[in-house]
Design a protein around this motif. Structure first.
Motif, PDB file in Angstrom:
ATOM      1  N   ASN A 189     -11.120  -0.158  -0.924  1.00  0.00           N
ATOM      2  CA  ASN A 189     -10.678  -1.427  -1.167  1.00  0.00           C
ATOM      3  C   ASN A 189     -11.572  -2.752  -0.538  1.00  0.00           C
ATOM      4  O   ASN A 189     -11.151  -2.426   0.816  1.00  0.00           O
ATOM      5  CB  ASN A 189      -9.172  -1.744  -1.212  1.00  0.00           C
ATOM      6  CG  ASN A 189      -8.723  -3.033  -1.753  1.00  0.00           C
ATOM      7  OD1 ASN A 189      -8.930  -4.062  -1.263  1.00  0.00           O
ATOM      8  ND2 ASN A 189      -7.903  -2.798  -2.936  1.00  0.00           N
ATOM      9  N   ALA A 190     -12.397  -3.459  -0.989  1.00  0.00           N
ATOM     10  CA  ALA A 190     -13.039  -4.446  -0.087  1.00  0.00           C
ATOM     11  C   ALA A 190     -12.235  -5.263   0.624  1.00  0.00           C
ATOM     12  O   ALA A 190     -12.622  -5.761   1.660  1.00  0.00           O
ATOM     13  CB  ALA A 190     -14.009  -5.087  -1.177  1.00  0.00           C
ATOM     14  N   LYS A 247     -19.854   6.960  -1.455  1.00  0.00           N
ATOM     15  CA  LYS A 247     -18.506   6.414  -1.061  1.00  0.00           C
ATOM     16  C   LYS A 247     -18.216   5.642   0.199  1.00  0.00           C
ATOM     17  O   LYS A 247     -17.660   4.767   0.420  1.00  0.00           O
ATOM     18  CB  LYS A 247     -17.351   6.838  -1.528  1.00  0.00           C
ATOM     19  CG  LYS A 247     -17.317   7.426  -3.057  1.00  0.00           C
ATOM     20  CD  LYS A 247     -16.065   8.165  -3.298  1.00  0.00           C
ATOM     21  CE  LYS A 247     -16.201   8.506  -4.848  1.00  0.00           C
ATOM     22  NZ  LYS A 247     -15.098   9.442  -5.026  1.00  0.00           N
ATOM     23  N   ALA A 248     -18.987   6.306   1.260  1.00  0.00           N
ATOM     24  CA  ALA A 248     -18.717   5.901   2.706  1.00  0.00           C
ATOM     25  C   ALA A 248     -19.591   6.849   3.681  1.00  0.00           C
ATOM     26  O   ALA A 248     -20.014   7.534   3.154  1.00  0.00           O
ATOM     27  CB  ALA A 248     -16.985   6.113   3.043  1.00  0.00           C
ATOM     28  N   SER A 249     -19.818   6.020   4.861  1.00  0.00           N
ATOM     29  CA  SER A 249     -20.429   6.799   5.857  1.00  0.00           C
ATOM     30  C   SER A 249     -19.227   7.231   6.943  1.00  0.00           C
ATOM     31  O   SER A 249     -18.260   6.649   7.017  1.00  0.00           O
ATOM     32  CB  SER A 249     -21.436   5.750   6.781  1.00  0.00           C
ATOM     33  OG  SER A 249     -22.435   5.437   6.152  1.00  0.00           O
ATOM     34  N   ILE A 309       1.075  -1.464   0.062  1.00  0.00           N
ATOM     35  CA  ILE A 309      -0.079  -0.069  -0.110  1.00  0.00           C
ATOM     36  C   ILE A 309       0.769   1.333   0.119  1.00  0.00           C
ATOM     37  O   ILE A 309       1.845   1.363   0.678  1.00  0.00           O
ATOM     38  CB  ILE A 309      -1.012  -0.064   1.336  1.00  0.00           C
ATOM     39  CG1 ILE A 309      -2.016  -1.164   1.076  1.00  0.00           C
ATOM     40  CG2 ILE A 309      -1.821   1.446   1.138  1.00  0.00           C
ATOM     41  CD1 ILE A 309      -2.783  -1.383   2.411  1.00  0.00           C
ATOM     42  N   ASP A 310       0.469   2.132  -0.880  1.00  0.00           N
ATOM     43  CA  ASP A 310       1.376   3.570  -1.205  1.00  0.00           C
ATOM     44  C   ASP A 310       0.454   4.615  -0.398  1.00  0.00           C
ATOM     45  O   ASP A 310      -0.481   4.868  -1.137  1.00  0.00           O
ATOM     46  CB  ASP A 310       1.776   3.705  -2.521  1.00  0.00           C
ATOM     47  CG  ASP A 310       2.557   4.988  -2.615  1.00  0.00           C
ATOM     48  OD1 ASP A 310       3.016   5.616  -1.721  1.00  0.00           O
ATOM     49  OD2 ASP A 310       2.885   5.201  -3.892  1.00  0.00           O
ATOM     50  N   LEU A 311       0.987   5.097   0.663  1.00  0.00           N
ATOM     51  CA  LEU A 311       0.118   6.342   1.429  1.00  0.00           C
ATOM     52  C   LEU A 311       0.188   7.519   0.316  1.00  0.00           C
ATOM     53  O   LEU A 311      -0.323   8.413   0.610  1.00  0.00           O
ATOM     54  CB  LEU A 311       0.926   6.675   2.729  1.00  0.00           C
ATOM     55  CG  LEU A 311       0.776   5.459   3.724  1.00  0.00           C
ATOM     56  CD1 LEU A 311       1.437   5.785   5.057  1.00  0.00           C
ATOM     57  CD2 LEU A 311      -0.612   5.264   3.893  1.00  0.00           C
ATOM     58  N   LEU A 355      -4.041   0.867   6.371  1.00  0.00           N
ATOM     59  CA  LEU A 355      -5.516  -0.001   6.540  1.00  0.00           C
ATOM     60  C   LEU A 355      -6.537   1.358   6.282  1.00  0.00           C
ATOM     61  O   LEU A 355      -7.497   1.206   5.853  1.00  0.00           O
ATOM     62  CB  LEU A 355      -5.847  -0.697   7.519  1.00  0.00           C
ATOM     63  CG  LEU A 355      -4.869  -2.138   7.577  1.00  0.00           C
ATOM     64  CD1 LEU A 355      -5.142  -3.120   8.546  1.00  0.00           C
ATOM     65  CD2 LEU A 355      -5.310  -2.689   6.122  1.00  0.00           C
ATOM     66  N   MET A 356      -6.176   2.327   7.108  1.00  0.00           N
ATOM     67  CA  MET A 356      -6.795   3.536   7.147  1.00  0.00           C
ATOM     68  C   MET A 356      -6.932   4.019   5.782  1.00  0.00           C
ATOM     69  O   MET A 356      -7.950   4.522   5.429  1.00  0.00           O
ATOM     70  CB  MET A 356      -6.561   4.565   8.399  1.00  0.00           C
ATOM     71  CG  MET A 356      -6.649   4.219   9.768  1.00  0.00           C
ATOM     72  SD  MET A 356      -5.720   5.203  10.707  1.00  0.00           S
ATOM     73  CE  MET A 356      -6.118   7.059  10.125  1.00  0.00           C
ATOM     74  N   HIS A 357      -5.826   4.035   5.194  1.00  0.00           N
ATOM     75  CA  HIS A 357      -5.802   4.965   3.835  1.00  0.00           C
ATOM     76  C   HIS A 357      -6.719   3.993   2.965  1.00  0.00           C
ATOM     77  O   HIS A 357      -7.251   4.787   2.165  1.00  0.00           O
ATOM     78  CB  HIS A 357      -4.167   4.833   3.526  1.00  0.00           C
ATOM     79  CG  HIS A 357      -4.188   5.385   2.118  1.00  0.00           C
ATOM     80  ND1 HIS A 357      -4.013   6.836   1.901  1.00  0.00           N
ATOM     81  CD2 HIS A 357      -3.766   5.064   0.677  1.00  0.00           C
ATOM     82  CE1 HIS A 357      -3.822   7.064   0.587  1.00  0.00           C
ATOM     83  NE2 HIS A 357      -3.652   6.192  -0.135  1.00  0.00           N
ATOM     84  N   GLN A 358      -6.689   2.633   3.075  1.00  0.00           N
ATOM     85  CA  GLN A 358      -7.344   1.860   2.064  1.00  0.00           C
ATOM     86  C   GLN A 358      -8.896   1.934   2.580  1.00  0.00           C
ATOM     87  O   GLN A 358      -9.640   1.134   1.385  1.00  0.00           O
ATOM     88  CB  GLN A 358      -6.753   0.684   1.936  1.00  0.00           C
ATOM     89  CG  GLN A 358      -5.564   0.613   1.360  1.00  0.00           C
ATOM     90  CD  GLN A 358      -5.420   1.062  -0.145  1.00  0.00           C
ATOM     91  OE1 GLN A 358      -5.008   2.000  -0.419  1.00  0.00           O
ATOM     92  NE2 GLN A 358      -5.747   0.125  -1.054  1.00  0.00           N
TER      93      GLN A 358
END
Length: 276
Positions: free
Chosen positions: A68-69, A177-179, A59-61, A145-148
């Motif tokens: 990403n599911a 896209k998100a809550s 993962i590239d920040l 994981l936060m980034h993704q």
């Protein structure tokens, strides 16, 4: 679930190795089984952390944050693992009120680093993107994981940058896209008592016209302390109310006062003026 699998495999491994060494024919098994169990348990924990490291290494920040599911599933798995590892038992109320369709903004009081872990573990299907302090960008594993999962970093010392984060959150919600999940106190409470809320975050729900899900957590601050003392921690997660957008007051200050009042009543706090 993962910790249960690790425990079962550790028991099976310890018994199998003890049997293979013929130790059941003597009293050696009395000390060998717990030693072998601990060895298998530690080895599997290290294996899990190694796999997690390799997973996050890709993962590239510096790339744009895109949902990403697979990473969302890994984040959920890590949340369950962390709570089980720390011997945290979460008792929930009101979770049936959590919206099953459409986006929303979730707000909660903030006591410790375990707060988002508890929310992630018990709102797996809600695709929550947390507003997080900028300092969390340096946390290993967590930052990637936060980034993704579209978490938004907030610079609490720069109002202009903070506004950009709020606008990004509004876009995420409007574009489905998100809550958004946020701890409107801004900081973890050092006293354990509910602190005044930063009312600017309520612009997200106000402009995106989505419900506000009001939650509280209790006793998460004891999680790490109890773990190091070998004790289990019981945490409460209460979903108190879902405030519909058409019923929200006209200003963010009035929304903040309403949310603060709901939280304070549940926590047994005096309903002082919510004025940060």
């Amino acid at each position: 679930m993962l910790m249960n699998v690790i425990r079962v495999l550790s028991v099976v491994g310890a018994l199998s190795l003890t049997y293979g060494l013929g130790s059941f024919e003597s009293l050696q098994w009395v000390w060998q089984i717990p030693v072998f169990f601990l060895g298998f348990w530690c080895a599997q924990i290290l294996l899990f952390l190694g796999v997690l490291y390799l997973w996050c290494a890709r993962i590239d920040l510096n790339t744009p944050s895109v949902e990403n599911a697979r990473d969302r599933k890994v984040l959920n798995l890590c949340a369950d693992f962390a709570l089980s590892f720390l011997h945290v038992k979460v008792h929930t109320t009101g979770m049936e009120k959590l919206p099953k369709e459409g986006r929303f903004m979730l707000v909660c009081n903030h006591l410790s680093l375990l707060d988002p872990v508890v929310l992630i573990a018990h709102a797996k299907n809600s695709q929550l993107a947390f507003i997080s302090k900028q300092e969390n960008k340096s946390m290993p594993f967590v930052n990637k994981l936060m980034h993704q999962t579209q978490c938004q970093l907030l610079n609490r010392e720069n109002d202009r940058e903070a506004l950009k984060t709020i606008l990004n959150c509004i876009s995420l919600v409007k574009e489905d896209k998100a809550s958004i999940a946020v701890f409107p106190e801004g900081y973890t409470s050092r006293t354990g008592h509910l602190q005044p809320l930063r009312n600017g975050v309520f612009k997200i729900a106000q402009r995106a016209k989505v419900p506000i899900v009001v939650c509280t957590v209790q006793n998460t601050e004891a999680g790490f302390r109890n773990f190091f003392h070998g004790r289990r921690t019981c945490v409460k997660l209460d979903l108190l109310e879902v405030l519909q957008p058409e019923a929200l007051p006209g200003t963010t200050k009035e929304i903040g006062d309403q949310v603060y009042s709901i939280m304070a009543r549940n926590l047994g706090e005096p309903e002082v003026d919510n004025n940060p």
